[in-house]
Scaffold this motif. Structure first.
Motif, PDB file in Angstrom:
ATOM      1  N   PHE A 112       8.177 118.465  13.346  1.00 28.28           N
ATOM      2  CA  PHE A 112       9.570 118.278  12.960  1.00 28.28           C
ATOM      3  C   PHE A 112       9.814 118.969  11.621  1.00 28.28           C
ATOM      4  O   PHE A 112       9.060 118.791  10.671  1.00 28.28           O
ATOM      5  N   TYR A 113      10.883 119.763  11.548  1.00 26.64           N
ATOM      6  CA  TYR A 113      11.233 120.495  10.340  1.00 26.64           C
ATOM      7  C   TYR A 113      12.693 120.199   9.989  1.00 26.64           C
ATOM      8  O   TYR A 113      13.538 120.016  10.872  1.00 26.64           O
ATOM      9  N   MET A 114      12.982 120.188   8.693  1.00 27.64           N
ATOM     10  CA  MET A 114      14.364 120.011   8.248  1.00 27.64           C
ATOM     11  C   MET A 114      14.626 120.938   7.074  1.00 27.64           C
ATOM     12  O   MET A 114      13.831 121.005   6.123  1.00 27.64           O
ATOM     13  N   PHE A 115      15.728 121.679   7.127  1.00 32.67           N
ATOM     14  CA  PHE A 115      16.097 122.639   6.093  1.00 32.67           C
ATOM     15  C   PHE A 115      17.538 122.377   5.673  1.00 32.67           C
ATOM     16  O   PHE A 115      18.318 121.789   6.422  1.00 32.67           O
ATOM     17  N   GLY A 116      17.899 122.855   4.493  1.00 32.46           N
ATOM     18  CA  GLY A 116      19.287 122.783   4.064  1.00 32.46           C
ATOM     19  C   GLY A 116      19.455 122.060   2.745  1.00 32.46           C
ATOM     20  O   GLY A 116      18.489 121.661   2.090  1.00 32.46           O
ATOM     21  N   THR A 117      20.710 121.899   2.363  1.00 28.68           N
ATOM     22  CA  THR A 117      21.054 121.232   1.109  1.00 28.68           C
ATOM     23  C   THR A 117      21.905 120.009   1.408  1.00 28.68           C
ATOM     24  O   THR A 117      22.895 120.092   2.149  1.00 28.68           O
ATOM     25  N   TYR A 118      21.494 118.893   0.832  1.00 28.74           N
ATOM     26  CA  TYR A 118      22.237 117.640   1.017  1.00 28.74           C
ATOM     27  C   TYR A 118      22.516 117.041  -0.353  1.00 28.74           C
ATOM     28  O   TYR A 118      21.591 116.794  -1.138  1.00 28.74           O
ATOM     29  N   THR A 119      23.786 116.848  -0.680  1.00 31.61           N
ATOM     30  CA  THR A 119      24.193 116.287  -1.966  1.00 31.61           C
ATOM     31  C   THR A 119      24.483 114.804  -1.806  1.00 31.61           C
ATOM     32  O   THR A 119      25.352 114.416  -1.000  1.00 31.61           O
TER      33      THR A 119
END
Length: 336
Positions: free
Chosen positions: A318-325
């Protein structure tokens, strides 16, 4: 079964009854088969009736030509309202708890050869309900299916979740002479749709309740689907992401960590899908809980916004990418 030869002419007739005929522990019904032919003819007239059971009142009648090289069948079938669960063994691991009925609009035409039969006609599905196993979400629908050579076309139809939120769908099921089935399912205009209903026992990589607007595709063999989702979270979403000790090692880096790989499964056979790719627009309507240690209560809980890509492969990586504010949240620090 009777075979006679009178004045050099061959005749074959049969009258066969099978009580409580069953397949995969389901009782199809009492099966009656009648056959006959004209003297010295390779064409056999066939009549099949089913009484009681799952296919009660089904009828099949027509001719079978054993000698022809390009047209062995000239048959017509009528299917009365029949329980959808007769298909359960063929979608095991993908769908379950199948309810509802299907039946032929008029009759199905069966032609072609023994090695390549062709079924043409329309099938109606009414008040169907299925549980999508991987997501644990029930879906209800009625649909119209057109059977053609080497494919079933499910014309556009409306789907409903357990909250009566709606979306639209259409599908094709391709096959090669009724083997090697492949699904091509498109979902769109999902509106606050219930798309996730799992707990840690269902999937320890991620779980929770999720509602979303968006679209999705499911493509491939039933037992090896590639799933693609584009969605925007809506109210009612509660998403849990457990992070093991090895994934979040190093106390100074508890909150800002960049490890892409989440967790690995030990066997590729554990995952019923080929791949899962989700492009998520997270909103403040969704609560997210990142769990470092469930027993100690070491977790971050909050809500925010951002664009995230989540991927999972056949092996369960399982992989997760990105920006979460994070716009609001809390963290119970339990390190010391």
């Amino acid at each position: 079964i009777v075979y006679t030869k009178i004045d050099g002419q061959n005749r074959f007739q049969s009258d066969l009854d099978i009580l409580n005929f069953g397949i995969n522990k389901d009782t199809i019904g009492d099966l009656s088969v009648f056959t006959s032919n004209k003297p010295n003819s390779t064409i056999q007239h066939l009549r099949v009736y089913v009484d009681k059971g799952l296919l009660d009142s089904m009828r099949l009648e027509g001719d079978i030509d054993y000698k022809s090289k390009n047209q062995n069948f000239k048959l017509f079938a009528q299917i009365p309202p029949t329980e959808l669960r007769v298909f359960a063994p063929y979608v095991d691991g993908v769908m379950s708890n199948m309810k509802g009925k299907f039946y032929t609009k008029d009759s199905l035409s069966i032609s072609g050869t023994f090695s390549d039969p062709v079924i043409e006609g329309e099938i109606l599905v009414k008040n169907a309900e299925v549980l999508i196993d991987f997501l644990q979400v029930p879906i209800r629908f009625s649909a119209r299916i057109v059977s053609e050579k080497d494919r079933f076309s499910v014309l556009p139809f409306t789907i409903l979740d357990d909250k009566r939120n709606v979306g639209k769908a259409k599908a094709f099921v391709f096959h090669k002479s009724f083997s090697d089935f492949n699904l091509n399912l498109n979902l769109w205009e999902l509106n606050k749709f219930h798309v996730l209903n799992t707990g840690p026992a269902d999937n320890d990589l991620f779980y929770g309740q999720a509602y979303a607007d968006g679209n999705a595709t499911l493509i491939g063999p039933f037992e090896n689907l590639a799933i693609r989702v584009n969605a925007k979270t809506t109210a009612g979403t509660k998403f849990y992401l457990p992070i093991s000790e090895g994934d979040a090692s190093g106390l100074p880096n508890y909150i800002h960590f960049k490890t892409a790989k989440k967790k690995e499964k030990s066997s590729a056979d554990e995952m019923p899908i080929q791949s899962l790719v989700m492009d998520i627009e997270a909103t403040n309507d969704a609560d997210v809980e990142i769990i470092f240690d469930e027993i100690l209560g070491d977790k971050i809980t909050g809500a925010g916004h951002g664009n995230l890509k989540m991927e999972m492969n056949k092996s369960g990586d399982f992989y997760m990418f990105g920006t979460y504010t994070v716009d609001r949240g809390r963290y119970l620090f339990t390190a010391f």
